[in-house]
Scaffold this motif. Structure first.
Motif, PDB file in Angstrom:
ATOM      1  N   GLY A 169       0.765  -1.167   0.016  1.00  0.00           N
ATOM      2  CA  GLY A 169       0.179   0.120  -0.136  1.00  0.00           C
ATOM      3  C   GLY A 169       0.891   1.335   0.076  1.00  0.00           C
ATOM      4  N   ARG A 170       2.144   1.114   0.123  1.00  0.00           N
ATOM      5  CA  ARG A 170       2.846   2.480  -0.118  1.00  0.00           C
ATOM      6  C   ARG A 170       2.981   2.937  -1.540  1.00  0.00           C
ATOM      7  N   ARG A 171       2.918   4.226  -1.458  1.00  0.00           N
ATOM      8  CA  ARG A 171       2.863   5.149  -2.858  1.00  0.00           C
ATOM      9  C   ARG A 171       4.280   5.674  -2.939  1.00  0.00           C
ATOM     10  N   ARG A 172       4.879   5.293  -4.284  1.00  0.00           N
ATOM     11  CA  ARG A 172       6.211   5.522  -4.540  1.00  0.00           C
ATOM     12  C   ARG A 172       6.216   6.870  -5.299  1.00  0.00           C
ATOM     13  N   ASP A 173       7.318   7.579  -4.865  1.00  0.00           N
ATOM     14  CA  ASP A 173       7.985   8.948  -5.610  1.00  0.00           C
ATOM     15  C   ASP A 173       8.730   8.043  -6.420  1.00  0.00           C
ATOM     16  N   THR A 174       8.298   8.426  -7.864  1.00  0.00           N
ATOM     17  CA  THR A 174       9.376   7.817  -8.868  1.00  0.00           C
ATOM     18  C   THR A 174      10.226   8.901  -9.407  1.00  0.00           C
ATOM     19  N   ILE A 175      11.565   8.344  -9.573  1.00  0.00           N
ATOM     20  CA  ILE A 175      12.500   9.277 -10.181  1.00  0.00           C
ATOM     21  C   ILE A 175      12.834   8.458 -11.415  1.00  0.00           C
ATOM     22  N   TYR A 176      12.972   9.372 -12.439  1.00  0.00           N
ATOM     23  CA  TYR A 176      13.232   9.002 -13.815  1.00  0.00           C
ATOM     24  C   TYR A 176      14.711   9.331 -14.231  1.00  0.00           C
ATOM     25  N   TYR A 177      15.232   8.439 -14.955  1.00  0.00           N
ATOM     26  CA  TYR A 177      16.647   8.400 -15.626  1.00  0.00           C
ATOM     27  C   TYR A 177      16.377   8.224 -17.197  1.00  0.00           C
ATOM     28  N   SER A 178      17.308   8.917 -17.846  1.00  0.00           N
ATOM     29  CA  SER A 178      17.444   8.368 -18.939  1.00  0.00           C
ATOM     30  C   SER A 178      18.982   8.519 -19.783  1.00  0.00           C
ATOM     31  N   MET A 179      19.054   8.049 -20.705  1.00  0.00           N
ATOM     32  CA  MET A 179      20.273   8.088 -21.499  1.00  0.00           C
ATOM     33  C   MET A 179      19.671   8.168 -23.029  1.00  0.00           C
ATOM     34  N   LEU A 180      20.632   9.520 -23.659  1.00  0.00           N
ATOM     35  CA  LEU A 180      20.205   9.763 -25.027  1.00  0.00           C
ATOM     36  C   LEU A 180      21.214   9.143 -25.985  1.00  0.00           C
ATOM     37  N   ASP A 181      20.807   8.848 -27.147  1.00  0.00           N
ATOM     38  CA  ASP A 181      21.786   8.433 -28.238  1.00  0.00           C
ATOM     39  C   ASP A 181      22.960   9.091 -28.345  1.00  0.00           C
TER      40      ASP A 181
END
Length: 179
Positions: free
Chosen positions: A162-174
């Protein structure tokens, strides 16, 4: 559209599409309920395992089993999902390894293999990866192979218990891909 029969392999790991016959190898790895603190399903519960894998079996994401070639054993799972051909981007995620295989270099090997496929074969412009903001080991691993932290989506995803997550985004570009 991604190839539903795709197999990726390097010196350390082999990734192949998940099949129902793999469940007997994966479920014993998933029995440790502490693995699922940062996950959206508690895969130690058979019904939740089945719910988690359902989109993969329906072709909504390309879920792989991860085989450690050094010991010739299934050690976990990872996936490609949220593919947008038009936008030239994909997400790598739904990744987990059995406890004994964490910190062994397998995660790094499979992520680099997947990134290579994304940038060198599919010629994508962007690969996204997200995790729980509290999952410090995953965040450190993402930075280690060059992913860039982008930002946090607050109260983004319902997790186990039941915990709500704070989601952290990561990316890599070409343009950042440097194998």
């Amino acid at each position: 559209m991604l190839d539903s029969k795709l197999i990726l392999e390097n010196d350390r790991v082999l990734l192949r599409p998940i099949k129902e016959s793999d469940f007997s190898s994966l479920m014993p790895l998933a029995e440790d309920s502490s693995l699922w603190t940062y996950f959206s399903y508690d895969l130690s519960i058979p019904a939740e395992f089945e719910e988690w894998v359902k989109p993969a079996l329906l072709g909504q994401r390309l879920q792989f089993v991860v085989l450690d070639k050094m010991i010739n054993k299934v050690v976990g799972s990872t996936a490609f999902g949220n593919y947008s051909e038009r936008d030239e981007r994909i997400e790598i995620g739904w990744t987990w390894l059995g406890r004994e295989f964490q910190g062994s270099g397998i995660n790094q090997a499979m992520k680099l293999l997947m990134l290579k496929y994304c940038f060198e074969t599919l010629k994508l412009k962007r690969v996204e990866i997200k995790t729980d903001v509290l999952n410090i080991p995953a965040r450190k691993a993402l930075l280690k192979f060059g992913a860039v932290e982008e930002g946090v989506l607050r109260s983004h995803t319902l997790l186990t218990h039941g915990r709500r997550r704070d989601t952290i985004y990561y990316s890599m570009l070409d343009s950042e891909w440097n194998p």
